[in-house]
Design an enzyme around this catalytic site. Structure first.
Site, PDB file in Angstrom:
ATOM      1  N   ASP A   5       0.853  -1.190   0.000  1.00  0.00           N
ATOM      2  CA  ASP A   5       0.000   0.000   0.000  1.00  0.00           C
ATOM      3  C   ASP A   5       0.887   1.238   0.000  1.00  0.00           C
ATOM      4  OD1 ASP A   5      -1.863   2.009   0.500  1.00  0.00           O
ATOM      5  OD2 ASP A   5      -1.985   1.554   2.643  1.00  0.00           O
TER       6      ASP A   5
ATOM      7  N   ASN B  90      -0.342   4.512  -0.253  1.00  0.00           N
ATOM      8  CA  ASN B  90      -0.986   5.758   0.168  1.00  0.00           C
ATOM      9  C   ASN B  90      -1.654   5.692   1.540  1.00  0.00           C
ATOM     10  OD1 ASN B  90      -3.193   4.180  -0.404  1.00  0.00           O
ATOM     11  ND2 ASN B  90      -3.935   5.418  -2.124  1.00  0.00           N
TER      12      ASN B  90
ATOM     13  N   ASP C 244      -4.077   3.777   2.754  1.00  0.00           N
ATOM     14  CA  ASP C 244      -5.502   3.451   2.907  1.00  0.00           C
ATOM     15  C   ASP C 244      -5.727   1.997   3.298  1.00  0.00           C
ATOM     16  OD1 ASP C 244      -4.973   2.113   0.551  1.00  0.00           O
ATOM     17  OD2 ASP C 244      -6.532   3.099  -0.629  1.00  0.00           O
TER      18      ASP C 244
ATOM     19  N   ASP D  22      -1.712  -1.314  -3.953  1.00  0.00           N
ATOM     20  CA  ASP D  22      -2.052  -0.562  -5.161  1.00  0.00           C
ATOM     21  C   ASP D  22      -0.929  -0.620  -6.190  1.00  0.00           C
ATOM     22  OD1 ASP D  22      -0.157   1.350  -4.133  1.00  0.00           O
ATOM     23  OD2 ASP D  22      -1.756   2.139  -2.866  1.00  0.00           O
TER      24      ASP D  22
ATOM     25  N   ASP E 147      -4.644 -10.661 -15.692  1.00  0.00           N
ATOM     26  CA  ASP E 147      -5.731 -11.609 -15.488  1.00  0.00           C
ATOM     27  C   ASP E 147      -6.868 -11.260 -16.444  1.00  0.00           C
ATOM     28  OD1 ASP E 147      -6.814 -13.815 -14.001  1.00  0.00           O
ATOM     29  OD2 ASP E 147      -5.775 -13.026 -12.255  1.00  0.00           O
TER      30      ASP E 147
ATOM     31  N   ASP F  90      -8.848 -16.660 -16.429  1.00  0.00           N
ATOM     32  CA  ASP F  90      -9.590 -17.181 -15.289  1.00  0.00           C
ATOM     33  C   ASP F  90     -10.683 -18.160 -15.746  1.00  0.00           C
ATOM     34  OD1 ASP F  90     -10.168 -16.854 -12.345  1.00  0.00           O
ATOM     35  OD2 ASP F  90     -12.107 -16.207 -13.134  1.00  0.00           O
TER      36      ASP F  90
ATOM     37  N   GLU G 257      -6.693 -21.186 -16.883  1.00  0.00           N
ATOM     38  CA  GLU G 257      -7.038 -21.895 -15.658  1.00  0.00           C
ATOM     39  C   GLU G 257      -8.095 -22.946 -15.991  1.00  0.00           C
ATOM     40  OE1 GLU G 257      -8.542 -20.882 -11.116  1.00  0.00           O
ATOM     41  OE2 GLU G 257      -9.360 -19.743 -12.792  1.00  0.00           O
TER      42      GLU G 257
ATOM     43  N   HIS H 165      -3.500 -17.367  -5.539  1.00  0.00           N
ATOM     44  CA  HIS H 165      -4.427 -16.618  -4.693  1.00  0.00           C
ATOM     45  C   HIS H 165      -5.632 -17.442  -4.269  1.00  0.00           C
ATOM     46  CE1 HIS H 165      -6.020 -16.443  -8.714  1.00  0.00           C
ATOM     47  NE2 HIS H 165      -7.177 -16.028  -8.255  1.00  0.00           N
ATOM     48  N   ASP H 166      -5.840 -18.604  -4.898  1.00  0.00           N
ATOM     49  CA  ASP H 166      -6.969 -19.482  -4.563  1.00  0.00           C
ATOM     50  C   ASP H 166      -6.554 -20.669  -3.709  1.00  0.00           C
ATOM     51  OD1 ASP H 166      -8.999 -18.079  -5.861  1.00  0.00           O
ATOM     52  OD2 ASP H 166      -8.611 -19.050  -7.778  1.00  0.00           O
TER      53      ASP H 166
END
Length: 569
Positions: free
Chosen positions: A21, A23, A25, A29, A98, A199, A241, A315-316
């Site tokens: 990150d 910034n 928040d 990003d 992706d 995907d 995928e 990520h899965d």
């Protein structure tokens, strides 16, 4: 064989929300990724696979896209995206985006129009059916649990969604839809990206009325048309995928003469620690013999007629060192062993962010600590099915994809250096012991081992193109294989477990890489320690060598197996 740039590449997957990150928040990003390009360059990777940064309501963390040609404000702007492409180009790092075209968000303007009336010109961009006796059209299930059909009051019909109800499936039988998708893909290729990770691409040929989800009859027709209209005109890298793929199906996707994709992600090995016929939450211990059989099947059956993608995590999926390694006493050794085993095989390796640090699964014990929509739905569904909360949480801690989505651990400072604000998801509490600052400073770290594996790949063509041959397929602890190119031969030895094993040899092999600092050359009797992994260079194939694995009260010679492998060349 025509050699391609992506065969010699190593891909690094970035999950932007959890990377860095910039910034404050609490959300990673694009500027955060730009800041860490020197880190990626130091690691040695050639390609970034960038998870979705498109405009999205974030119901499924960006895999619900509302505008394919805009950047979601939580990640930055289109100018930031263009800056990232330029910054990567300067360092000879390519970006693969992706591509999520099985479904959109229900907030995409196509769906907003389609929902208005049955006569709307965008109605047929999605899949609609009438209900039956007040119920959905059929009993198709969503991959996130529950029915795959959602009722829409506006037109008194149901729309199909194989994921969240906020992710309506696209109707690929509609030619206008396909042309819109191809136009969008060319937009990104012209911006300078190097290809696409696609995907759940095996679902686009679905026939819901016949309950066909994967590998529908027109799937390959669509992929050839996509190739012809978009990336086929370039040297782009493409990977699909495909959860339901077999080697036979994979050859249809990846055989160069078919002009579809370069490679696919298949998940056969990833499903080996679930009970046969069950869900992935129905756990069983991994049998190494089964893992060897699956990996080897794919190595053999795509050899010369396709290309393998090599991965442990994404990520899965949960963190591999917690899943099949040892995330306690032997965390670093087992993380290095798993890396050696995978990167030594033939194919393009993928590293999921944090894997190169040996990041682990989370220790959380409350369902509130697992925010992912899939996890939340599965938790409720399994409780309704009679499973206890305790056993359900145990399975979630082992295999939920939340484990991969905790923020990247950059240093031992507050919030692991990920953000100066409040992180969108809890940091794994072990960040003070496991972080990039420490890993990049140590020569014996997991990060350093990944660096060395990547350097070997860049230096030696045998690691990219050499023939693979499995040895001792029935051994329950050792994964041993050779790679052979011309007269050069390497032997890769991996002790997959904590127990000690002995290796005997009558020929000398020099150590190219080991996860222990004092591994001797291959000669006479060698003790293979817990999770030890070694890559040996063997003498030129003028004399046969003899290697034995010693265990219990017997030893098994692998000489004949090596000879058999050589005779096939």
């Amino acid at each position: 064989m025509v050699k391609k740039w992506w065969q010699n590449s190593v891909v690094y997957q970035i999950y932007p929300k959890s990377f860095l990150d910039s910034n404050g928040d609490g959300i990673g990003d694009l500027q955060g990724i730009i800041q860490k390009i020197p880190y990626l360059k130091k690691l040695g990777v050639d390609v970034i696979w960038l998870c979705p940064v498109y405009q999205s309501p974030q119901d499924d963390n960006g895999y619900d896209i509302s505008d394919y040609e805009s950047i979601d404000p939580e990640f930055g702007t289109m100018d930031d995206m263009k800056e990232l492409i330029r910054a990567c180009n300067r360092e000879d790092i390519r970006i693969v985006m992706d591509l999520v075209v099985n479904h959109t968000s229900d907030e995409h303007w196509w769906f907003q129009e389609a929902q208005k009336s049955k006569e709307n010109p965008y109605r047929d961009f999605y899949i609609w059916r009438k209900g039956k006796n007040g119920q959905p059209p059929n009993d198709l299930k969503s991959n996130f649990g529950g029915s795959a059909w959602e009722y829409s009051e506006e037109t008194n019909e149901y729309y199909l969604h194989f994921y969240s109800k906020k992710q309506p499936d696209l109707n690929w039988e509609n030619e206008k839809l396909r042309q819109e998708i191809y136009r969008m893909m060319n937009y990104w290729l012209e911006l300078g990206i190097a290809g696409f990770r696609m995907d759940v691409i095996d679902l686009i040929g679905k026939i819901p009325d016949e309950k066909i989800k994967e590998n529908g009859p027109r799937l390959h027709e669509y992929l050839r048309e996509m190739n012809e209209n978009t990336f086929g005109k370039t040297d782009a890298m493409t990977v699909g995928e495909c959860w339901g793929a077999t080697p036979e199906i994979a050859r249809l996707y990846t055989a160069p003469e078919r002009k579809e994709l370069n490679m696919i992600f298949q998940f056969e090995q990833i499903q080996l620690d679930k009970q046969k016929g069950g869900q992935r939450w129905d756990l069983k211990e991994l049998d190494l013999r089964e893992l060897k059989a699956v990996f080897s099947k794919w190595q053999y059956e795509l050899d010369g007629c396709g290309w393998n993608s090599l991965f442990w995590s994404n990520h899965d999926l949960p963190r591999i060192v917690s899943r099949w390694g040892n995330d306690g006493k032997y965390r670093e050794l087992s993380a290095k062993m798993l890396a050696t085993l995978l990167h030594g095989m033939k194919g393009t390796p993928y590293i999921y962010q944090g894997e190169e640090l040996g990041m682990t699964n989370v220790p959380f014990t409350a369902i509130e600590n697992f925010p992912d929509i899939e996890t939340q739905n599965i938790y409720k569904e399994r409780l309704r099915a009679g499973f206890s909360a305790e056993e359900t949480i145990h399975a979630i801690r082992k295999k939920a994809r939340d484990n991969a989505r905790t923020p990247m651990q950059w240093n031992a400072e507050e919030n692991a250096g990920f953000t100066t604000g409040t992180p969108w998801y809890q940091i794994n509490p072990n960040y003070k012991e496991i972080n990039a600052e420490d890993e990049t400073a140590r020569e014996d770290s997991v990060f350093s081992h990944y660096q060395k594996l990547i350097q070997l790949r860049k230096k030696h063509e045998i690691m990219v193109y050499g023939e693979y041959h499995l040895l001792l397929p029935e051994d329950e602890d050792l994964y041993i294989y050779t790679r052979t190119l011309g007269k050069e031969q390497w032997l890769i030895l991996c002790n997959f477990h904590e127990k000690e094993r002995e290796i005997a040899s009558t020929q000398i092999g020099s150590v190219l890489l080991s996860n222990y600092t004092d591994t001797p050359q291959l000669k006479e009797l060698h003790l293979l320690r817990p999770y030890e992994a070694v890559i040996y260079r063997l003498p030129e194939k003028v004399e046969m060598h003899n290697v034995c694995a010693v265990y219990s009260d017997k030893s098994v010679s692998i000489t004949e197996e090596i000879e058999e492998g050589e005779s096939r060349e």
